[in-house]
Design a protein around this motif. Sequence first.
Motif, mmCIF file in Angstrom:
data_model
loop_
_atom_site.group_PDB
_atom_site.id
_atom_site.type_symbol
_atom_site.label_atom_id
_atom_site.label_comp_id
_atom_site.label_asym_id
_atom_site.label_seq_id
_atom_site.Cartn_x
_atom_site.Cartn_y
_atom_site.Cartn_z
ATOM 1 N N LEU A 260 77.011 9.257 9.478
ATOM 2 C CA LEU A 260 75.937 10.631 10.917
ATOM 3 C C LEU A 260 75.321 10.211 11.391
ATOM 4 N N GLN A 261 74.349 9.731 9.752
ATOM 5 C CA GLN A 261 72.608 9.616 11.044
ATOM 6 C C GLN A 261 72.497 8.598 12.201
ATOM 7 N N HIS A 262 73.544 7.692 12.234
ATOM 8 C CA HIS A 262 74.037 6.716 13.611
ATOM 9 C C HIS A 262 74.256 7.112 14.787
ATOM 10 N N TYR A 263 74.510 8.210 14.221
ATOM 11 C CA TYR A 263 75.058 9.232 15.625
ATOM 12 C C TYR A 263 74.628 10.246 16.694
ATOM 13 N N LEU A 264 73.428 10.638 15.071
ATOM 14 C CA LEU A 264 72.075 11.639 15.436
ATOM 15 C C LEU A 264 71.249 11.388 16.245
ATOM 16 N N ASN B 70 76.177 17.337 23.107
ATOM 17 C CA ASN B 70 77.744 18.042 22.483
ATOM 18 C C ASN B 70 77.954 15.924 21.598
ATOM 19 N N LEU B 71 77.836 14.888 21.237
ATOM 20 C CA LEU B 71 77.799 14.130 20.099
ATOM 21 C C LEU B 71 77.392 14.736 19.010
ATOM 22 N N VAL C 244 80.466 17.027 18.156
ATOM 23 C CA VAL C 244 81.213 16.141 17.278
ATOM 24 C C VAL C 244 81.055 15.156 16.479
ATOM 25 N N ALA C 245 79.540 15.140 16.141
ATOM 26 C CA ALA C 245 79.954 13.861 14.810
ATOM 27 C C ALA C 245 79.304 15.351 13.155
ATOM 28 N N PHE C 246 78.949 15.839 13.894
ATOM 29 C CA PHE C 246 78.868 17.510 12.714
ATOM 30 C C PHE C 246 80.184 17.569 12.504
ATOM 31 N N ARG D 216 82.981 16.224 12.780
ATOM 32 C CA ARG D 216 83.844 14.852 11.795
ATOM 33 C C ARG D 216 82.867 14.374 10.635
ATOM 34 N N TYR D 217 81.824 14.398 9.968
ATOM 35 C CA TYR D 217 81.316 14.322 8.834
ATOM 36 C C TYR D 217 81.171 15.246 8.028
ATOM 37 N N VAL D 218 80.503 16.564 8.429
ATOM 38 C CA VAL D 218 80.074 17.321 7.975
ATOM 39 C C VAL D 218 81.288 18.941 7.749
ATOM 40 N N GLN E 33 83.894 20.479 17.298
ATOM 41 C CA GLN E 33 84.874 19.827 19.289
ATOM 42 C C GLN E 33 85.263 21.139 20.306
#
Lengths: 174, 101
Positions: free
Chosen positions: B4-8, B43-44, B47-49, B51-53, B60
């Motif tokens: 998650l952190q990479h996308y954040l 938006n990114l 979407v990351a949240f 997917r991962y949270v 989405q």
Amino acid sequence: MTVTAAMFYLFAVLTVGSAVLVVTTRNVVYAAFSLMLTLCSVACLYVMLHADFLAATQVIIYVGGILVLVLFGVMMTSGKLDMKLRMERGRLIPGSLVGLILLALLIRIIYQSPWQVQDTNMLESTTKSTTQSIGESILGQYLLPFEIVSVILLVALIGAVLISRKEVKEIEES
Amino acid sequence: MIGLQHYLVVGAILFVLGMFAVLTRRNAIAMLMGIELILNACNLNFVAFSRYVTANVEGQMIAIFVIVLAAAEAAVALAIILAIYQELRSISPDETNTLKG
């Protein structure tokens, strides 16, 4: 390093690099085309996050719609040779200072927060398309926001036409 | 392992770059591009949240609504910019300091 990680770093570098070009280039047409590269690489990041429908939406609406609109604006508002962007020194230093401080703060928060992340092994197995569940959400749980957003789009369309048309009243009178 | 952190972090960098564009550019269209960068950053994150949270499509959905509102915002903003350009022959935000046409 796995293939997934390599792909992520490729698209992350592409996103950030083209975004830096959007912000720093002096030619506004170059800025618009690097914005296209940024939006496409963000769509690739969506694909890596298993958001296939959203990636397609991003390419269709942002790259096909908004970016063409921005390019129209560039063409219609830049005069004969006025494509160059001026950047004043007086604003550059405070702007970059605020940006760097904010970035340091955000990265510190991101790495210190205890995120409630799901088990990744379970996540990897669910690779079905999201289109069906998004459609069911739009017509189920999110029906009211969906309708409101469609009204907002209509209002924005009418407003844009009203604002940007030329005044025809004076021509009729004369 | 990409988490998650990479996308954040990518989202945070995009947000800061967009804010930098809004703060330093003296051209309304270039500032609009900065706002598009900011919207993409958020938006990114959504979407990351998702997917991962939360591991469902709620994030989405919000991202789709943000994309639609970005389209509406770009249309209205460009119409205003065109109207200002026809009136003043300039789209620098420093020179558009009057509301009366």
